[in-house]
Design a protein around this motif. Sequence first.
Motif, PDB file in Angstrom:
ATOM      1  N   GLU A  37     -30.303  -5.117 -39.962  1.00  0.00           N
ATOM      2  CA  GLU A  37     -30.159  -3.716 -39.604  1.00  0.00           C
ATOM      3  C   GLU A  37     -31.333  -3.263 -38.745  1.00  0.00           C
ATOM      4  O   GLU A  37     -32.466  -3.701 -38.917  1.00  0.00           O
ATOM      5  N   ALA A  38     -31.047  -2.350 -37.823  1.00  0.00           N
ATOM      6  CA  ALA A  38     -32.074  -1.934 -36.859  1.00  0.00           C
ATOM      7  C   ALA A  38     -33.125  -1.027 -37.494  1.00  0.00           C
ATOM      8  O   ALA A  38     -34.277  -1.009 -37.062  1.00  0.00           O
ATOM      9  N   HIS A  39     -32.743  -0.259 -38.525  1.00  0.00           N
ATOM     10  CA  HIS A  39     -33.659   0.702 -39.114  1.00  0.00           C
ATOM     11  C   HIS A  39     -33.923   0.341 -40.567  1.00  0.00           C
ATOM     12  O   HIS A  39     -33.026  -0.050 -41.315  1.00  0.00           O
ATOM     13  N   SER A  40     -35.169   0.532 -40.981  1.00  0.00           N
ATOM     14  CA  SER A  40     -35.548   0.233 -42.350  1.00  0.00           C
ATOM     15  C   SER A  40     -34.962   1.265 -43.311  1.00  0.00           C
ATOM     16  O   SER A  40     -34.917   2.463 -43.005  1.00  0.00           O
ATOM     17  N   ARG A  41     -34.527   0.796 -44.485  1.00  0.00           N
ATOM     18  CA  ARG A  41     -34.035   1.691 -45.531  1.00  0.00           C
ATOM     19  C   ARG A  41     -35.122   1.987 -46.549  1.00  0.00           C
ATOM     20  O   ARG A  41     -34.865   2.644 -47.575  1.00  0.00           O
ATOM     21  N   ALA A  42     -36.333   1.501 -46.289  1.00  0.00           N
ATOM     22  CA  ALA A  42     -37.391   1.577 -47.298  1.00  0.00           C
ATOM     23  C   ALA A  42     -37.758   3.012 -47.649  1.00  0.00           C
ATOM     24  O   ALA A  42     -38.017   3.319 -48.821  1.00  0.00           O
ATOM     25  N   ALA A  43     -37.786   3.915 -46.668  1.00  0.00           N
ATOM     26  CA  ALA A  43     -38.254   5.277 -46.937  1.00  0.00           C
ATOM     27  C   ALA A  43     -37.403   5.961 -47.998  1.00  0.00           C
ATOM     28  O   ALA A  43     -37.917   6.560 -48.958  1.00  0.00           O
ATOM     29  N   GLY A  44     -36.086   5.891 -47.869  1.00  0.00           N
ATOM     30  CA  GLY A  44     -35.213   6.524 -48.840  1.00  0.00           C
ATOM     31  C   GLY A  44     -35.325   5.898 -50.216  1.00  0.00           C
ATOM     32  O   GLY A  44     -35.257   6.596 -51.244  1.00  0.00           O
ATOM     33  N   ILE A  45     -35.479   4.585 -50.256  1.00  0.00           N
ATOM     34  CA  ILE A  45     -35.603   3.889 -51.537  1.00  0.00           C
ATOM     35  C   ILE A  45     -36.894   4.304 -52.242  1.00  0.00           C
ATOM     36  O   ILE A  45     -36.908   4.582 -53.443  1.00  0.00           O
ATOM     37  N   VAL A  46     -37.979   4.369 -51.487  1.00  0.00           N
ATOM     38  CA  VAL A  46     -39.257   4.792 -52.064  1.00  0.00           C
ATOM     39  C   VAL A  46     -39.148   6.203 -52.614  1.00  0.00           C
ATOM     40  O   VAL A  46     -39.628   6.507 -53.726  1.00  0.00           O
ATOM     41  N   ASP A  47     -38.505   7.096 -51.862  1.00  0.00           N
ATOM     42  CA  ASP A  47     -38.352   8.474 -52.337  1.00  0.00           C
ATOM     43  C   ASP A  47     -37.603   8.522 -53.666  1.00  0.00           C
ATOM     44  O   ASP A  47     -37.937   9.316 -54.558  1.00  0.00           O
ATOM     45  N   ARG A  48     -36.580   7.667 -53.808  1.00  0.00           N
ATOM     46  CA  ARG A  48     -35.814   7.676 -55.057  1.00  0.00           C
ATOM     47  C   ARG A  48     -36.651   7.164 -56.223  1.00  0.00           C
ATOM     48  O   ARG A  48     -36.536   7.659 -57.347  1.00  0.00           O
ATOM     49  N   VAL A  49     -37.494   6.169 -55.960  1.00  0.00           N
ATOM     50  CA  VAL A  49     -38.386   5.671 -57.009  1.00  0.00           C
ATOM     51  C   VAL A  49     -39.379   6.756 -57.418  1.00  0.00           C
ATOM     52  O   VAL A  49     -39.644   6.971 -58.608  1.00  0.00           O
ATOM     53  N   LEU A  50     -39.921   7.482 -56.450  1.00  0.00           N
ATOM     54  CA  LEU A  50     -40.912   8.515 -56.743  1.00  0.00           C
ATOM     55  C   LEU A  50     -40.305   9.713 -57.474  1.00  0.00           C
ATOM     56  O   LEU A  50     -41.010  10.443 -58.177  1.00  0.00           O
ATOM     57  N   ALA A  51     -38.989   9.902 -57.331  1.00  0.00           N
ATOM     58  CA  ALA A  51     -38.350  11.068 -57.951  1.00  0.00           C
ATOM     59  C   ALA A  51     -38.008  10.851 -59.422  1.00  0.00           C
ATOM     60  O   ALA A  51     -37.682  11.819 -60.121  1.00  0.00           O
ATOM     61  N   LEU A  52     -38.083   9.628 -59.906  1.00  0.00           N
ATOM     62  CA  LEU A  52     -37.727   9.360 -61.296  1.00  0.00           C
ATOM     63  C   LEU A  52     -38.759   9.955 -62.248  1.00  0.00           C
ATOM     64  O   LEU A  52     -39.960   9.914 -61.972  1.00  0.00           O
ATOM     65  N   PRO A  53     -38.326  10.466 -63.395  1.00  0.00           N
ATOM     66  CA  PRO A  53     -39.283  10.962 -64.400  1.00  0.00           C
ATOM     67  C   PRO A  53     -40.151   9.817 -64.916  1.00  0.00           C
ATOM     68  O   PRO A  53     -39.702   8.677 -65.016  1.00  0.00           O
ATOM     69  N   GLU A  54     -41.376  10.126 -65.260  1.00  0.00           N
ATOM     70  CA  GLU A  54     -42.321   9.090 -65.694  1.00  0.00           C
ATOM     71  C   GLU A  54     -41.815   8.360 -66.936  1.00  0.00           C
ATOM     72  O   GLU A  54     -42.015   7.149 -67.072  1.00  0.00           O
ATOM     73  N   SER A  55     -41.157   9.082 -67.835  1.00  0.00           N
ATOM     74  CA  SER A  55     -40.669   8.425 -69.052  1.00  0.00           C
ATOM     75  C   SER A  55     -39.606   7.376 -68.726  1.00  0.00           C
ATOM     76  O   SER A  55     -39.567   6.292 -69.328  1.00  0.00           O
ATOM     77  N   GLU A  56     -38.741   7.693 -67.763  1.00  0.00           N
ATOM     78  CA  GLU A  56     -37.717   6.732 -67.356  1.00  0.00           C
ATOM     79  C   GLU A  56     -38.350   5.537 -66.658  1.00  0.00           C
ATOM     80  O   GLU A  56     -37.933   4.387 -66.854  1.00  0.00           O
ATOM     81  N   VAL A  57     -39.383   5.802 -65.855  1.00  0.00           N
ATOM     82  CA  VAL A  57     -40.106   4.714 -65.188  1.00  0.00           C
ATOM     83  C   VAL A  57     -40.689   3.761 -66.225  1.00  0.00           C
ATOM     84  O   VAL A  57     -40.578   2.532 -66.114  1.00  0.00           O
ATOM     85  N   ALA A  58     -41.320   4.321 -67.254  1.00  0.00           N
ATOM     86  CA  ALA A  58     -41.939   3.486 -68.285  1.00  0.00           C
ATOM     87  C   ALA A  58     -40.903   2.612 -68.983  1.00  0.00           C
ATOM     88  O   ALA A  58     -41.142   1.417 -69.242  1.00  0.00           O
ATOM     89  N   ASP A  59     -39.737   3.173 -69.269  1.00  0.00           N
ATOM     90  CA  ASP A  59     -38.688   2.399 -69.934  1.00  0.00           C
ATOM     91  C   ASP A  59     -38.154   1.287 -69.022  1.00  0.00           C
ATOM     92  O   ASP A  59     -37.916   0.153 -69.469  1.00  0.00           O
ATOM     93  N   LEU A  60     -37.963   1.619 -67.757  1.00  0.00           N
ATOM     94  CA  LEU A  60     -37.471   0.614 -66.808  1.00  0.00           C
ATOM     95  C   LEU A  60     -38.443  -0.553 -66.694  1.00  0.00           C
ATOM     96  O   LEU A  60     -38.048  -1.726 -66.717  1.00  0.00           O
ATOM     97  N   VAL A  61     -39.722  -0.247 -66.578  1.00  0.00           N
ATOM     98  CA  VAL A  61     -40.725  -1.294 -66.400  1.00  0.00           C
ATOM     99  C   VAL A  61     -40.841  -2.148 -67.654  1.00  0.00           C
ATOM    100  O   VAL A  61     -40.971  -3.379 -67.581  1.00  0.00           O
TER     101      VAL A  61
END
Length: 497
Positions: A37-61
């Motif tokens: 693909e010509a354009h990176s999808r990284a920016a949107g993916i990073v934004d979605r990771v940053l939007a998750l609540p910290e408690s959900e992040v801890a459980d996922l990790v």
Amino acid sequence: MTSSLQADLVTRHPTALRADPSRVIAKLFLPGEEGNEAHSRAAGIVDRVLALPESEVADLVAGLLAVFAPRHRDYRDILARHAVVVASRVRAPATLSTARTLLLGATFTAEYAVEGAAVTNPSAVPHPDQTGLPPGALRVAVSLRCIGEGHLSSIGFAVAVVGPGPIVRLEPRTGPLTAGTAVPADWDSGRLRTVLAERGLDDEVTRAVLGGLDAQPDGGDLEQAFARVPADLLRRPQAPAIMAEVRAVAGSLQRVEFPPASALAQRVLWPALAVEINGMEDARFVRCTAPDGTVDYRATYTAYDGRHTTPRLLTSPDLRVFTTSPLTGPAARNKGMALFPRLVSGRYAALCRSDGETTSVTTSRDGQAWHPGRPVHSPRASFELLQVGNCGSPIETPTGWLVLTHGVGPMRTYTIGAILLDLDDPTIVRGTLPEPLLTPAPAESDGYVPNVVYSCGGLIHDGHLWLPYGIADARIGVASVPVDQLLARMTRPRADA
């Protein structure tokens, strides 16, 4: 069809090595790359990771660590490294919690099964560690061509023990894999000059870079050399393209270190350079002895970038630290170079197949730049009508250099044969096996590539040739042959050969 020679001499052992899809590495994954693909999808993916609540992040990790940490050496460090790759998309990366940093890295990480499709084309050398063995046994390092998704090849390893007597066993391949760590490798300016010249780079910009290297007391720091290129040269229209090409060539020297605690079977040499980004194929390892008695391991392998194949050199003192570098010269033009294990008449020597169908012998002053080859074995017999080549490095015997060969015949059937070259002048053929040593048995005909038996090198131990060989580009078997009987079956070549 099995020949009388095979029936008389060759023992096929029940030992077999098959692809293991559980052998995985954790590699960087940038969504969109697989589809160009010509354009990176990284920016949107990073934004979605940053939007998750910290408690959900801890459980996922916590879940990720529970599942994947046992499968990968230094899993946390891998995720942290991959998070750094996309850190520029984060406004304040230093403020991220440890858990969110690990999740960010995991989002840009994927498992890759290095043997997901097949394992094939082995070579064999004495293992650096011979401790703990009974008398008469030899521990053997076996290199593997590992083929995964997308037909991407890497170089892996297994360990076998041969002897005492006519027995062979494979040691377990357990524990997480590691692709090692890239460490700085400095160019010798003379060697870099040779490689650049072969690429047609002999201009003022290139000479200024090389001059910057020569001017350094210790040499080797390319960034300093690039910084010393005069500004007037950099303003030339051609300069950016030249600098990019010089950087690309300079980047083709790489050193990889594996953790001291890793076992050989846990190490994978993974394609990392542009020239090999579509695969590292068919490593032909040999244990080399220098005139002063110093021993190291060397291998030629085929680098594939998706369009071109290029022979390259691996060197290692211990099969833990590897340096990969380009080969140059007229003989380094095709697949299947194989190095002699010592100097011959004061020069490095190798087998090559520059024309794609004939085995030749080439020599080199430094083991890097190779002269035009002299043909020694061309397609003649019915089982080699299409082409011939080597099946690994020459093996020294009292009567000559034993060279295992491959021949390609009707129905693109690959067989393994042998020739004998003179010890002092390996351009002289002393003997030829009149029929194949190995042909695909009925149970060996089917696989990823049908009707193929192929090896990248065997060794002699206790009077037997031990030959690991690929079967239908899918799995690996082991055969053994009494060396004296094999040599006795060879015939003198025809006068017109």
